[in-house]
Design an enzyme around this catalytic site. Sequence first.
Site, short mmCIF file in Angstrom:
data_model
loop_
_atom_site.label_atom_id
_atom_site.label_comp_id
_atom_site.label_asym_id
_atom_site.label_seq_id
_atom_site.Cartn_x
_atom_site.Cartn_y
_atom_site.Cartn_z
N THR A 109 0.82 -1.21 0.00
CA THR A 109 0.00 0.00 0.00
C THR A 109 0.86 1.27 0.00
O THR A 109 1.99 1.26 0.49
CB THR A 109 -0.89 0.00 1.25
OG1 THR A 109 -1.53 1.26 1.39
CG2 THR A 109 -0.09 -0.26 2.54
N ASP A 110 0.27 2.36 -0.49
CA ASP A 110 0.97 3.65 -0.43
C ASP A 110 1.05 4.19 1.00
O ASP A 110 1.81 5.12 1.29
CB ASP A 110 0.30 4.69 -1.34
CG ASP A 110 -1.14 5.01 -0.99
OD1 ASP A 110 -1.69 4.39 -0.06
OD2 ASP A 110 -1.73 5.88 -1.67
N GLU A 111 0.25 3.60 1.92
CA GLU A 111 0.22 4.12 3.30
C GLU A 111 1.56 3.95 4.02
O GLU A 111 1.82 4.61 5.01
CB GLU A 111 -0.89 3.45 4.12
CG GLU A 111 -2.25 3.70 3.53
CD GLU A 111 -3.40 3.63 4.52
OE1 GLU A 111 -3.16 3.52 5.73
OE2 GLU A 111 -4.54 3.68 4.05
N TYR A 149 -1.95 -0.38 11.02
CA TYR A 149 -2.08 -1.05 9.71
C TYR A 149 -0.87 -0.74 8.82
O TYR A 149 -0.20 -1.65 8.31
CB TYR A 149 -3.37 -0.61 9.00
CG TYR A 149 -3.38 -0.95 7.51
CD1 TYR A 149 -3.43 -2.26 7.07
CD2 TYR A 149 -3.31 0.07 6.54
CE1 TYR A 149 -3.42 -2.57 5.70
CE2 TYR A 149 -3.29 -0.23 5.18
CZ TYR A 149 -3.35 -1.55 4.77
OH TYR A 149 -3.33 -1.86 3.43
N LYS A 152 2.14 -3.20 7.38
CA LYS A 152 2.43 -3.40 5.95
C LYS A 152 3.88 -3.00 5.65
O LYS A 152 4.57 -3.66 4.87
CB LYS A 152 1.46 -2.59 5.07
CG LYS A 152 0.03 -3.06 5.07
CD LYS A 152 -0.18 -4.45 4.48
CE LYS A 152 0.02 -4.52 2.99
NZ LYS A 152 -0.37 -5.86 2.43
P1 NAD Z 1 -9.70 -7.32 2.09
O1 NAD Z 1 -9.71 -7.00 3.55
O2 NAD Z 1 -10.90 -7.04 1.28
O3 NAD Z 1 -9.36 -8.86 1.89
C1 NAD Z 1 -8.36 -9.51 2.62
C2 NAD Z 1 -8.47 -11.01 2.33
O4 NAD Z 1 -7.43 -11.68 3.07
C3 NAD Z 1 -9.80 -11.62 2.79
O5 NAD Z 1 -10.30 -12.49 1.80
C4 NAD Z 1 -9.44 -12.38 4.05
O6 NAD Z 1 -10.26 -13.52 4.27
C5 NAD Z 1 -8.00 -12.78 3.76
N1 NAD Z 1 -7.22 -12.98 5.00
C6 NAD Z 1 -7.12 -12.11 6.04
N2 NAD Z 1 -6.34 -12.64 7.00
C7 NAD Z 1 -5.95 -13.87 6.55
C8 NAD Z 1 -5.13 -14.89 7.09
N3 NAD Z 1 -4.57 -14.76 8.31
N4 NAD Z 1 -4.93 -16.00 6.35
C9 NAD Z 1 -5.49 -16.14 5.14
N5 NAD Z 1 -6.30 -15.21 4.59
C10 NAD Z 1 -6.51 -14.08 5.28
O7 NAD Z 1 -8.42 -6.58 1.54
P2 NAD Z 1 -8.22 -5.79 0.15
O8 NAD Z 1 -8.74 -4.41 0.32
O9 NAD Z 1 -8.68 -6.63 -0.96
O10 NAD Z 1 -6.62 -5.69 0.13
C11 NAD Z 1 -5.84 -6.76 -0.39
C12 NAD Z 1 -4.38 -6.41 -0.27
O11 NAD Z 1 -4.10 -5.21 -0.99
C13 NAD Z 1 -3.93 -6.14 1.17
O12 NAD Z 1 -2.65 -6.67 1.33
C14 NAD Z 1 -3.91 -4.62 1.28
O13 NAD Z 1 -2.95 -4.21 2.23
C15 NAD Z 1 -3.51 -4.24 -0.14
N6 NAD Z 1 -3.99 -2.93 -0.59
C16 NAD Z 1 -5.32 -2.59 -0.47
C17 NAD Z 1 -5.76 -1.37 -0.97
C18 NAD Z 1 -7.20 -0.95 -0.89
O14 NAD Z 1 -7.53 0.20 -1.23
N7 NAD Z 1 -8.13 -1.82 -0.49
C19 NAD Z 1 -4.85 -0.49 -1.58
C20 NAD Z 1 -3.49 -0.87 -1.66
C21 NAD Z 1 -3.08 -2.09 -1.19
O1 DAU Z 2 -4.15 4.03 0.44
C1 DAU Z 2 -4.37 2.65 0.35
C2 DAU Z 2 -5.20 2.19 1.51
O2 DAU Z 2 -6.53 2.67 1.27
C3 DAU Z 2 -5.23 0.67 1.69
O3 DAU Z 2 -3.94 0.23 2.01
C4 DAU Z 2 -6.19 0.27 2.81
O4 DAU Z 2 -6.28 -1.15 2.89
C5 DAU Z 2 -7.56 0.82 2.47
O5 DAU Z 2 -8.46 0.53 3.52
C6 DAU Z 2 -7.49 2.34 2.25
O6 DAU Z 2 -7.19 3.03 3.49
P1 DAU Z 2 -7.90 4.40 3.90
O7 DAU Z 2 -7.80 4.56 5.35
O8 DAU Z 2 -7.45 5.52 3.04
O9 DAU Z 2 -9.42 4.03 3.44
P2 DAU Z 2 -10.83 4.31 4.15
O10 DAU Z 2 -11.87 3.96 3.15
O11 DAU Z 2 -10.92 3.70 5.49
O12 DAU Z 2 -10.82 5.88 4.33
C7 DAU Z 2 -10.69 6.77 3.22
C8 DAU Z 2 -10.73 8.19 3.77
O13 DAU Z 2 -12.06 8.46 4.26
C9 DAU Z 2 -9.80 8.43 4.93
O14 DAU Z 2 -9.29 9.76 4.89
C10 DAU Z 2 -10.70 8.28 6.16
C11 DAU Z 2 -12.04 8.79 5.66
N1 DAU Z 2 -13.23 8.16 6.29
C12 DAU Z 2 -13.30 6.79 6.29
C13 DAU Z 2 -14.37 6.16 6.89
C14 DAU Z 2 -14.46 4.64 6.92
C15 DAU Z 2 -14.24 8.94 6.84
O15 DAU Z 2 -14.18 10.19 6.80
N2 DAU Z 2 -15.31 8.30 7.42
C16 DAU Z 2 -15.41 6.95 7.48
O16 DAU Z 2 -16.41 6.44 8.06
#
Ligand code: NAD
Ligand code: DAU
Length: 350
Positions: free
Chosen positions: A132-134, A157, A161
Site C-alpha cells: 500500500t501507499d500508506e 495497519y 504493511k
Molecule cells: P480485504 O480485507 O478485502 O481482503 C483480505 C483477504 O485476506 C480476505 O479475503 C481475508 O479472508 C483474507 N485474509 C485475512 N487474514 C488472513 C489470514 N490470516 N490467512 C489467510 N487469509 C486471510 O483486503 P483488500 O482491500 O482486498 O486488500 C488486499 C491487499 O491489498 C492487502 O494486502 C492490502 O494491504 C492491499 N492494498 C489494499 C488497498 C485498498 O484500497 N483496499 C490499496 C493498496 C493495497
Molecule cells: O491508500 C491505500 C489504503 O486505502 C489501503 O492500504 C487500505 O487497505 C484501504 O483501507 C485504504 O485506506 P484508507 O484509510 O485511506 O481508506 P478508508 O476507506 O478507510 O478511508 C478513506 C478516507 O475516508 C480516509 O481519509 C478516512 C475517511 N473516512 C473513512 C471512513 C471509513 C471517513 O471520513 N469516514 C469513514 O467512516
Amino acid sequence: MKQTIIITGGAGFIGSHVVRLFVIKYPDYSIVNLDDLTYAGNLENLRDIESSPNYVFEKVNILDQAGLKRVFAQYNPTGVIHLAAESHVDRSIHSPLDFVYTNVIGTVNLLNAAKEAWQGQYRGKRFYHVSTDEVYGALGETGFFTEETRYDPHSPYSASKASSDHFVRAYGDTYGLPQVISNCSNNYGPNHFPEKLIPLFINNIIQKKPLPVYGDGLYTRDWLFVKDHATAIDLVYHKGENHSTYNIGGFNEWKNIDLVKLLCSLMDKKLNNAPGTSDQLITYIKDRPGHDRRYAIDASKINKELGWKPSVSFEEGLQLTIDWYFDNQEWLKHVTSGEYLKYYETQYQS
Ligand code: NAD
Ligand code: DAU
C-alpha cells in the site's frame, strides 16, 4: 510458460478481481486461491468462476505453517501473489495485534514456505507482495510518493504493511528469493467491504443513515478502480523486474468531502431523489487518530517501464460501483449482518 500461482486473500476485495482476471485470461495456468475467509473474505465474490477447471480454493490461514507447507507441496507453485491481510485502518486502531499476526508474521510464514519449497531453484519463480501507499506516511499540500520515498507509517495497519515489505526485501537480499512489491493507492469498485469510505457511504445512503465524515473532511486520497489495479498486478507479476518496487495509482486525488458530495449527487440520481437529499446525511464526527492528511502516488515508473495506466475515469468507475451495489443488494445484506453490526456500533458510537 504454464504456471501454478498461489494467490493469497483471493476471496477479498482486490484478491477476487485478481483471481478472476488470472483464471479467465490464463486458461493454461492453475490458480490456487488461498484464503482463511475472515469477515472480509467471501466466496460469493467468485461464484462466476468457481467451477473453472483451472481454479481451486484452499481455506488456509497464513499463520498455519503446516497448512502452508501442505499447500506448497501439493501444488508445487511457480509463483505467489500475496494479498491476504488485515486491511482496515480503523480496525488496526482497535486491534493492532491482529495486524501484526496476519500482516507481519503471516507474510514471513509465506516467505518461509516459498523459500523452503523452492530450495534455491529460483528460475521461473516469483514472490509478489501487494502493498500500500500508506507505508510512505502523509504528504503536505504538494508532492507525490515515488518508489524512493522514505517509509514513515503512522497507523498500526501501515506499520504492519511497512514491516511486511521490509521482510519481503530482506528475503530477496538474504536468500535471493525473487521478489517484487507494488504499493498502490486507494481502490474502489464492486465487492468492496462496506467498512471502507465509498461502499460504507453507498450503503448508508441506501439505508438513510448518517454519513460519518472524519475531522474536517479535507483529507485527500488518490482513488483507483479495482480492475485497473488487477491489470497492473498482472503486468507486474509477468513483466516487473525482480527485486523492484512499482507504485500504482490513479492520478486521481479527491478531498474526502468533495468525493462524498459527488457520491451523494450520483446516488440521488440513482434513487430519483431531489438534488441535495443525500447531502443532508453528511455528519462530521471526531477524527481518526493518526489520520494521514494526503496520499498521492507518482505512477510514472510503471507507466514508462510496463506501459500501464488507468483505463476507467473516476465518474465512470463510481457509476459502475453504485450500479453494482444496487444489483447486488443480497451480497450487501449478507456482509452487513452479524459481526458487522457489532463493529459498526463500536466504531461509530458517539
Ligand atoms: P480485504 O480485507 O478485502 O481482503 C483480505 C483477504 O485476506 C480476505 O479475503 C481475508 O479472508 C483474507 N485474509 C485475512 N487474514 C488472513 C489470514 N490470516 N490467512 C489467510 N487469509 C486471510 O483486503 P483488500 O482491500 O482486498 O486488500 C488486499 C491487499 O491489498 C492487502 O494486502 C492490502 O494491504 C492491499 N492494498 C489494499 C488497498 C485498498 O484500497 N483496499 C490499496 C493498496 C493495497
Ligand atoms: O491508500 C491505500 C489504503 O486505502 C489501503 O492500504 C487500505 O487497505 C484501504 O483501507 C485504504 O485506506 P484508507 O484509510 O485511506 O481508506 P478508508 O476507506 O478507510 O478511508 C478513506 C478516507 O475516508 C480516509 O481519509 C478516512 C475517511 N473516512 C473513512 C471512513 C471509513 C471517513 O471520513 N469516514 C469513514 O467512516
